[in-house]
Design a protein around this motif. Sequence first.
Motif, short mmCIF file in Angstrom:
data_model
loop_
_atom_site.label_atom_id
_atom_site.label_comp_id
_atom_site.label_asym_id
_atom_site.label_seq_id
_atom_site.Cartn_x
_atom_site.Cartn_y
_atom_site.Cartn_z
N SER A 111 -37.03 -77.12 -41.28
CA SER A 111 -36.66 -77.81 -40.06
C SER A 111 -36.02 -76.81 -39.11
N PRO A 112 -36.81 -75.95 -38.48
CA PRO A 112 -36.24 -74.92 -37.61
C PRO A 112 -35.43 -75.48 -36.46
N GLU A 113 -35.76 -76.71 -36.03
CA GLU A 113 -35.02 -77.33 -34.92
C GLU A 113 -33.54 -77.51 -35.25
N ALA A 114 -33.23 -77.63 -36.54
CA ALA A 114 -31.85 -77.88 -36.96
C ALA A 114 -30.91 -76.74 -36.59
N GLY A 138 -29.16 -84.39 -27.01
CA GLY A 138 -28.81 -85.18 -28.19
C GLY A 138 -29.84 -86.22 -28.52
N LYS A 139 -30.38 -86.87 -27.51
CA LYS A 139 -31.41 -87.88 -27.73
C LYS A 139 -32.68 -87.25 -28.30
N GLU A 140 -33.01 -86.06 -27.80
CA GLU A 140 -34.19 -85.37 -28.31
C GLU A 140 -33.98 -84.91 -29.74
N LEU A 141 -32.79 -84.38 -30.03
CA LEU A 141 -32.49 -83.95 -31.40
C LEU A 141 -32.52 -85.14 -32.35
N THR A 142 -31.96 -86.27 -31.93
CA THR A 142 -31.98 -87.48 -32.74
C THR A 142 -33.41 -87.92 -33.04
N ARG A 143 -34.27 -87.84 -32.04
CA ARG A 143 -35.67 -88.22 -32.22
C ARG A 143 -36.36 -87.31 -33.23
N ILE A 144 -36.14 -86.01 -33.10
CA ILE A 144 -36.78 -85.04 -33.99
C ILE A 144 -36.31 -85.24 -35.42
N LEU A 145 -35.00 -85.42 -35.60
CA LEU A 145 -34.46 -85.62 -36.95
C LEU A 145 -34.98 -86.91 -37.57
N ALA A 146 -35.13 -87.96 -36.75
CA ALA A 146 -35.67 -89.22 -37.26
C ALA A 146 -37.10 -89.04 -37.75
N GLU A 147 -37.87 -88.26 -37.03
CA GLU A 147 -39.24 -87.97 -37.46
C GLU A 147 -39.25 -87.21 -38.78
N GLN A 148 -38.19 -86.47 -39.03
CA GLN A 148 -38.08 -85.69 -40.27
C GLN A 148 -37.37 -86.46 -41.38
N GLY A 149 -37.06 -87.73 -41.12
CA GLY A 149 -36.48 -88.58 -42.16
C GLY A 149 -34.98 -88.63 -42.22
N LEU A 150 -34.30 -88.28 -41.09
CA LEU A 150 -32.84 -88.23 -41.07
C LEU A 150 -32.28 -89.08 -39.94
N ASN A 332 -40.77 -77.99 -29.98
CA ASN A 332 -39.52 -78.75 -30.09
C ASN A 332 -38.31 -77.86 -29.85
N CYS A 333 -38.33 -76.67 -30.44
CA CYS A 333 -37.20 -75.74 -30.29
C CYS A 333 -37.05 -75.32 -28.84
N ALA A 334 -38.16 -75.00 -28.19
CA ALA A 334 -38.11 -74.59 -26.79
C ALA A 334 -37.54 -75.70 -25.91
N ARG A 335 -37.96 -76.93 -26.18
CA ARG A 335 -37.49 -78.07 -25.39
C ARG A 335 -36.00 -78.32 -25.65
N LEU A 336 -35.56 -78.25 -26.90
CA LEU A 336 -34.16 -78.45 -27.22
C LEU A 336 -33.27 -77.41 -26.54
N LEU A 337 -33.67 -76.16 -26.59
CA LEU A 337 -32.86 -75.11 -25.99
C LEU A 337 -32.76 -75.30 -24.47
N ALA A 338 -33.88 -75.65 -23.84
CA ALA A 338 -33.86 -75.86 -22.40
C ALA A 338 -32.91 -77.01 -22.03
N LEU A 339 -32.94 -78.08 -22.82
CA LEU A 339 -32.05 -79.21 -22.55
C LEU A 339 -30.60 -78.84 -22.82
N ALA A 340 -30.35 -78.07 -23.88
CA ALA A 340 -28.98 -77.67 -24.22
C ALA A 340 -28.39 -76.75 -23.17
N GLU A 341 -29.20 -75.89 -22.60
CA GLU A 341 -28.69 -74.95 -21.60
C GLU A 341 -28.14 -75.66 -20.37
N LYS A 342 -28.60 -76.87 -20.13
CA LYS A 342 -28.08 -77.64 -19.00
C LYS A 342 -26.60 -77.99 -19.19
N SER A 343 -26.16 -78.01 -20.44
CA SER A 343 -24.78 -78.43 -20.73
C SER A 343 -23.82 -77.26 -20.93
N ILE A 344 -24.30 -76.05 -20.74
CA ILE A 344 -23.45 -74.88 -20.98
C ILE A 344 -22.30 -74.86 -19.98
#
Length: 347
Positions: A111-114, A138-150, A332-344
């Motif tokens: 799960s590299p997104e983790a 956070g919403k995107e990370l939640t979605r990805i983790l749910a797809e992975q069974g978490l 997924n990783c690229a999208r997560l990082l782009a979204l996270a950078e908005k909150s820096i």
Amino acid sequence: MSLKTGPISARRTVLAAIASSPLWLGSAWAASQSMKISHQFPGGSIMEGDFRDRLCRMFAADVEKRTRGSLKFSIYPNATLMAPNAQFGALKKGGLELALVPLSYAANNESPEANIGLMPGLVTSYAQGYGWKNAEVGKELTRILAEQGLVVISWIWQAGGVAARGAPIVAPEDARGLKVRGGSREMDLILQEAGATIVNIPSNDIHAAMKSGALDAAFTSSTSLISFRLHDVSRSLTTARSGGYWFMLEPLLMSKTVFDRLHKDQQAAIMAVGADLEKFALRMAQGDDAAVATVYARAGARVVDMNADTLKKWQDMARTTAWVDFSGRNENCARLLALAEKSIVAL
């Protein structure tokens, strides 16, 4: 033509009415289910000990109360149930119900997104980290983790420092030539760039590695710096009191397979208690950020803090190493990082 209601038909009608009534829904909780909560941290009680163990015990007690005893829990601290890295696979398969575990450990389970949960320099404050939960990242990370069974039950962020057997590690050049534990692939990348040799071990193995000399320094949360008694094997400490580039997402997670089998009211109770406990986690983590300096000073260690200029050095290094590597791993990783950078938050 008229239809007569016979005994069998009448019985079915009565049973259907009972099954749809609030009383029946309440009785659906009557059959008690036992669940396991695993973690790698020292055990204690609701009132004393490592706050992550306390949180698990508080969660268990409150959920049991809210579900009228239909859900009961057994706590397994100190990795007594299974190895830390094995917890994610067990959660995904439904073989383990819950675990409080560093999210970055999931990267060892395909799960590299983790690893977004321990990305150096990306989160630099608790306000920023906890803001993820309701933000796009956070919403995107939640979605990805749910797809992975978490399922994320509680969002828990912790700042971290560095314990070292020798001189303190403050600037990147201080790590050169040392055997260092970073805690994630991305932390390892910036430490390698700084000239360190990487040692990959879970936090519960740091003490033994530092005592034997297999490890010169370790990055870990303030709480782990205290709970695992690393002051016994350290001569210096770099704290997160004045800010930091090492912030870890260490959530309470639940198997989605198990969660989906529960009654909707049980699910609601679990999510409500998990959210309520986030305030406790924040308060305890911040308290440990302050307390760790006192613990190490009393043990005779040299205690130092970060400063804005040094934090900027680490963050600039992370941008060109860890962040680039992470965003290149998949979409997924690229999208997560782009979204996270908005909150820096600018340093």
